[in-house]
Scaffold this active site. Structure first.
Site, PDB file in Angstrom:
ATOM      1  N   ASP A 160      -6.682   2.543  -2.178  1.00 10.12           N
ATOM      2  CA  ASP A 160      -6.648   2.144  -0.764  1.00 10.12           C
ATOM      3  C   ASP A 160      -8.055   2.092  -0.189  1.00 10.12           C
ATOM      4  OD1 ASP A 160      -6.743   4.921  -1.165  1.00 10.12           O
ATOM      5  OD2 ASP A 160      -5.813   5.353   0.765  1.00 10.12           O
ATOM      6  N   ASP A 175       0.861  -1.180   0.000  1.00 11.17           N
ATOM      7  CA  ASP A 175       0.000   0.000   0.000  1.00 11.17           C
ATOM      8  C   ASP A 175       0.901   1.235   0.000  1.00 11.17           C
ATOM      9  OD1 ASP A 175      -2.225   1.716   0.254  1.00 11.17           O
ATOM     10  OD2 ASP A 175      -1.985   1.746   2.433  1.00 11.17           O
TER      11      ASP A 175
END
Length: 260
Positions: A108, A8
Protein backbone atom coordinates in the site's frame (compact mmCIF):
# COMPACT_ATOMS: atom_id res chain seq x y z
CA UNK A 1 -10.79 2.00 -22.69
CA UNK A 2 -9.54 -0.46 -20.10
CA UNK A 3 -11.72 -1.33 -17.12
CA UNK A 4 -9.48 -2.29 -14.19
CA UNK A 5 -10.37 -3.39 -10.67
CA UNK A 6 -8.01 -2.25 -7.89
CA UNK A 7 -8.19 -3.87 -4.46
CA UNK A 8 -6.38 -2.62 -1.36
CA UNK A 9 -6.55 -5.21 1.45
CA UNK A 10 -5.83 -3.40 4.69
CA UNK A 11 -5.86 -4.57 8.27
CA UNK A 12 -9.23 -2.95 8.98
CA UNK A 13 -10.79 -2.32 5.58
CA UNK A 14 -10.74 -3.78 2.09
CA UNK A 15 -11.22 -1.01 -0.47
CA UNK A 16 -12.12 -1.79 -4.06
CA UNK A 17 -12.10 0.62 -6.97
CA UNK A 18 -13.17 0.31 -10.58
CA UNK A 19 -11.42 2.42 -13.19
CA UNK A 20 -12.34 3.24 -16.75
CA UNK A 21 -9.05 4.33 -18.16
CA UNK A 22 -7.54 6.31 -15.30
CA UNK A 23 -10.86 7.63 -14.00
CA UNK A 24 -12.14 6.13 -10.78
CA UNK A 25 -15.78 5.32 -11.53
CA UNK A 26 -16.73 3.61 -8.28
CA UNK A 27 -15.41 2.42 -4.93
CA UNK A 28 -16.57 0.11 -2.20
CA UNK A 29 -15.28 -0.56 1.29
CA UNK A 30 -15.62 -3.81 3.24
CA UNK A 31 -14.54 -4.75 6.73
CA UNK A 32 -11.48 -6.98 6.68
CA UNK A 33 -12.68 -10.37 7.90
CA UNK A 34 -10.32 -13.30 7.52
CA UNK A 35 -13.01 -15.86 8.33
CA UNK A 36 -15.18 -14.97 5.32
CA UNK A 37 -15.14 -17.49 2.49
CA UNK A 38 -13.95 -17.08 -1.08
CA UNK A 39 -17.56 -17.39 -2.19
CA UNK A 40 -18.62 -14.48 0.01
CA UNK A 41 -15.86 -12.28 -1.33
CA UNK A 42 -16.62 -13.41 -4.87
CA UNK A 43 -20.24 -12.29 -4.45
CA UNK A 44 -19.10 -8.92 -3.05
CA UNK A 45 -16.79 -8.41 -6.03
CA UNK A 46 -19.41 -9.56 -8.51
CA UNK A 47 -22.01 -7.18 -7.09
CA UNK A 48 -19.51 -4.33 -7.16
CA UNK A 49 -18.37 -4.68 -10.75
CA UNK A 50 -21.69 -5.74 -12.27
CA UNK A 51 -21.93 -3.55 -15.38
CA UNK A 52 -23.44 -4.55 -18.71
CA UNK A 53 -21.46 -1.90 -20.60
CA UNK A 54 -18.18 -3.74 -20.78
CA UNK A 55 -15.90 -6.45 -19.52
CA UNK A 56 -13.17 -6.12 -16.95
CA UNK A 57 -9.71 -6.13 -18.53
CA UNK A 58 -7.73 -6.89 -15.41
CA UNK A 59 -7.22 -6.36 -11.70
CA UNK A 60 -4.50 -5.64 -9.18
CA UNK A 61 -4.21 -6.34 -5.45
CA UNK A 62 -2.28 -4.63 -2.69
CA UNK A 63 -2.43 -6.68 0.51
CA UNK A 64 -1.00 -6.45 4.01
CA UNK A 65 -3.16 -9.39 5.15
CA UNK A 66 -1.55 -12.58 3.77
CA UNK A 67 -4.46 -14.73 4.96
CA UNK A 68 -6.77 -12.94 2.50
CA UNK A 69 -4.47 -12.43 -0.48
CA UNK A 70 -5.08 -15.82 -2.08
CA UNK A 71 -8.79 -15.85 -1.17
CA UNK A 72 -9.49 -12.53 -2.88
CA UNK A 73 -7.12 -13.32 -5.74
CA UNK A 74 -9.08 -16.50 -6.45
CA UNK A 75 -12.36 -14.62 -6.16
CA UNK A 76 -11.20 -12.04 -8.71
CA UNK A 77 -10.03 -14.78 -11.07
CA UNK A 78 -13.41 -16.48 -10.77
CA UNK A 79 -15.35 -13.30 -11.51
CA UNK A 80 -13.18 -11.72 -14.22
CA UNK A 81 -11.50 -14.77 -15.76
CA UNK A 82 -8.11 -13.04 -15.41
CA UNK A 83 -5.58 -13.64 -12.66
CA UNK A 84 -4.91 -10.41 -10.76
CA UNK A 85 -1.51 -8.78 -10.42
CA UNK A 86 -0.36 -8.90 -6.79
CA UNK A 87 2.09 -6.12 -6.12
CA UNK A 88 5.30 -6.06 -4.13
CA UNK A 89 8.74 -4.57 -4.51
CA UNK A 90 9.33 -6.73 -7.60
CA UNK A 91 6.47 -5.16 -9.51
CA UNK A 92 7.40 -2.60 -12.14
CA UNK A 93 6.44 0.56 -10.28
CA UNK A 94 8.85 3.03 -11.83
CA UNK A 95 10.57 3.63 -8.50
CA UNK A 96 13.56 2.14 -6.72
CA UNK A 97 14.20 1.62 -3.02
CA UNK A 98 16.86 3.05 -0.74
CA UNK A 99 15.96 1.13 2.42
CA UNK A 100 17.62 -1.76 4.26
CA UNK A 101 14.99 -4.41 3.41
CA UNK A 102 12.83 -3.44 0.43
CA UNK A 103 10.76 -6.61 0.79
CA UNK A 104 9.40 -5.23 4.07
CA UNK A 105 7.86 -2.16 2.43
CA UNK A 106 4.07 -2.48 2.47
CA UNK A 107 2.51 -2.69 -0.98
CA UNK A 108 0.00 0.00 0.00
CA UNK A 109 2.90 2.34 0.71
CA UNK A 110 4.39 1.51 -2.69
CA UNK A 111 1.05 2.37 -4.31
CA UNK A 112 0.88 5.60 -2.32
CA UNK A 113 4.28 6.89 -3.43
CA UNK A 114 3.63 5.88 -7.04
CA UNK A 115 0.29 7.69 -7.01
CA UNK A 116 1.72 10.78 -5.36
CA UNK A 117 4.68 10.98 -7.73
CA UNK A 118 2.49 10.62 -10.82
CA UNK A 119 -0.28 12.96 -9.70
CA UNK A 120 1.35 15.55 -7.47
CA UNK A 121 5.09 15.47 -8.07
CA UNK A 122 8.32 14.50 -6.39
CA UNK A 123 9.63 14.90 -3.69
CA UNK A 124 6.67 14.14 -1.46
CA UNK A 125 5.77 12.76 1.94
CA UNK A 126 2.60 10.69 1.89
CA UNK A 127 0.80 10.48 5.22
CA UNK A 128 -1.65 7.57 5.28
CA UNK A 129 -4.08 7.74 8.19
CA UNK A 130 -5.23 4.13 8.32
CA UNK A 131 -5.03 1.30 10.85
CA UNK A 132 -1.52 2.61 11.39
CA UNK A 133 -0.44 6.13 10.49
CA UNK A 134 2.43 5.87 8.03
CA UNK A 135 4.73 8.43 6.45
CA UNK A 136 6.33 7.37 3.17
CA UNK A 137 8.91 9.43 1.31
CA UNK A 138 9.57 9.61 -2.41
CA UNK A 139 12.53 11.62 -3.71
CA UNK A 140 14.01 11.48 -7.20
CA UNK A 141 11.86 8.41 -7.97
CA UNK A 142 13.30 6.61 -4.93
CA UNK A 143 11.39 5.38 -1.89
CA UNK A 144 13.76 6.52 0.85
CA UNK A 145 11.92 5.39 3.99
CA UNK A 146 9.46 6.86 6.43
CA UNK A 147 7.84 6.32 9.80
CA UNK A 148 5.01 4.31 11.37
CA UNK A 149 2.96 5.23 14.43
CA UNK A 150 -0.26 3.72 15.81
CA UNK A 151 -3.41 4.78 14.00
CA UNK A 152 -6.28 6.68 15.62
CA UNK A 153 -8.48 3.65 16.22
CA UNK A 154 -5.52 1.59 17.43
CA UNK A 155 -4.71 4.24 20.03
CA UNK A 156 -8.31 4.33 21.23
CA UNK A 157 -8.50 0.54 21.56
CA UNK A 158 -5.12 0.31 23.29
CA UNK A 159 -6.12 2.85 25.93
CA UNK A 160 -9.24 0.83 26.68
CA UNK A 161 -7.55 -2.59 26.54
CA UNK A 162 -4.52 -1.80 28.70
CA UNK A 163 -6.25 0.17 31.44
CA UNK A 164 -8.92 -0.70 33.99
CA UNK A 165 -11.08 2.40 33.80
CA UNK A 166 -10.57 4.23 30.51
CA UNK A 167 -13.57 3.85 28.18
CA UNK A 168 -13.42 2.83 24.55
CA UNK A 169 -13.84 5.90 22.35
CA UNK A 170 -14.99 5.05 18.83
CA UNK A 171 -13.79 6.85 15.73
CA UNK A 172 -17.45 7.46 14.88
CA UNK A 173 -17.66 9.44 18.11
CA UNK A 174 -14.48 11.33 17.26
CA UNK A 175 -15.51 12.19 13.71
CA UNK A 176 -18.99 13.19 14.90
CA UNK A 177 -17.75 15.90 17.25
CA UNK A 178 -17.59 18.57 14.56
CA UNK A 179 -15.99 21.74 15.86
CA UNK A 180 -15.83 20.41 19.41
CA UNK A 181 -12.43 18.74 19.65
CA UNK A 182 -10.34 20.90 21.94
CA UNK A 183 -6.81 20.30 23.16
CA UNK A 184 -8.02 20.82 26.73
CA UNK A 185 -10.46 18.01 27.45
CA UNK A 186 -13.02 18.53 30.22
CA UNK A 187 -13.97 14.90 30.87
CA UNK A 188 -12.29 11.53 30.38
CA UNK A 189 -13.68 10.85 26.92
CA UNK A 190 -12.67 14.30 25.67
CA UNK A 191 -9.23 13.86 27.24
CA UNK A 192 -8.82 10.69 25.18
CA UNK A 193 -10.07 12.33 21.98
CA UNK A 194 -7.76 15.28 22.52
CA UNK A 195 -4.75 13.05 23.10
CA UNK A 196 -5.43 10.92 20.05
CA UNK A 197 -6.19 13.72 17.60
CA UNK A 198 -3.78 16.44 18.70
CA UNK A 199 -1.15 13.86 19.62
CA UNK A 200 -1.27 12.34 16.14
CA UNK A 201 -1.25 15.76 14.46
CA UNK A 202 1.72 16.85 16.55
CA UNK A 203 3.62 13.64 15.94
CA UNK A 204 3.10 13.85 12.17
CA UNK A 205 4.16 17.50 12.02
CA UNK A 206 7.27 16.85 14.14
CA UNK A 207 8.24 13.87 11.98
CA UNK A 208 7.86 15.97 8.83
CA UNK A 209 9.94 18.75 10.35
CA UNK A 210 12.76 16.41 11.39
CA UNK A 211 12.75 14.62 8.02
CA UNK A 212 12.99 17.89 6.11
CA UNK A 213 15.88 19.05 8.28
CA UNK A 214 17.73 15.78 7.67
CA UNK A 215 16.97 15.83 3.95
CA UNK A 216 17.79 19.55 3.68
CA UNK A 217 14.74 20.29 1.58
CA UNK A 218 11.01 20.86 1.78
CA UNK A 219 8.58 18.14 0.70
CA UNK A 220 5.07 18.29 -0.71
CA UNK A 221 2.67 16.70 1.81
CA UNK A 222 -0.11 14.41 0.55
CA UNK A 223 -2.70 12.97 2.93
CA UNK A 224 -4.66 9.79 2.31
CA UNK A 225 -6.35 6.98 4.23
CA UNK A 226 -9.68 6.49 5.94
CA UNK A 227 -9.04 9.01 8.72
CA UNK A 228 -7.38 11.67 6.58
CA UNK A 229 -10.50 13.84 6.36
CA UNK A 230 -10.75 13.96 10.17
CA UNK A 231 -7.12 15.02 10.48
CA UNK A 232 -7.28 17.86 7.95
CA UNK A 233 -8.73 20.14 10.64
CA UNK A 234 -5.75 19.72 12.94
CA UNK A 235 -2.66 19.91 10.74
CA UNK A 236 -1.05 23.34 10.43
CA UNK A 237 1.25 22.37 7.57
CA UNK A 238 0.01 22.96 4.01
CA UNK A 239 -1.07 19.72 2.35
CA UNK A 240 -2.96 18.07 -0.48
CA UNK A 241 -5.56 15.42 0.30
CA UNK A 242 -6.52 12.43 -1.84
CA UNK A 243 -8.44 9.71 0.04
CA UNK A 244 -8.26 7.44 -3.04
CA UNK A 245 -4.51 7.78 -3.58
CA UNK A 246 -3.76 4.09 -2.93
CA UNK A 247 -6.31 2.95 -5.52
CA UNK A 248 -4.96 5.45 -8.06
CA UNK A 249 -1.40 4.30 -7.44
CA UNK A 250 -2.47 0.70 -8.00
CA UNK A 251 -4.01 1.70 -11.33
CA UNK A 252 -0.71 3.23 -12.46
CA UNK A 253 1.22 0.13 -11.36
CA UNK A 254 -1.23 -2.11 -13.21
CA UNK A 255 -0.60 -0.21 -16.43
CA UNK A 256 3.17 -0.37 -15.98
CA UNK A 257 2.90 -4.16 -15.62
CA UNK A 258 0.32 -4.78 -18.33
CA UNK A 259 1.70 -5.76 -21.70
CA UNK A 260 -1.54 -6.68 -23.38
Amino acid sequence: MKRVITVDIGNSTITMGIFEGYELKGRKGLRTEIDRSKEEYRNEIKDFIQDPTGEVNGSIISSVVPELTEIISSALLNVTGIAPLIIGVNADSGISFDVLNPVEVGPDRIANVVGARRLYGDPAIIVDFGTATTLSLIRDNVFIGGAIIPGLDMMARALNSYTSRLPLVSLTEISGTEGDIQALGKDTRKNIISGIIYGTAGAVERLIQEIEVRQNRRFRIVLTGGFSVIMTRFLRRDFLIDPDLTLKGLRFIYEDNSYA
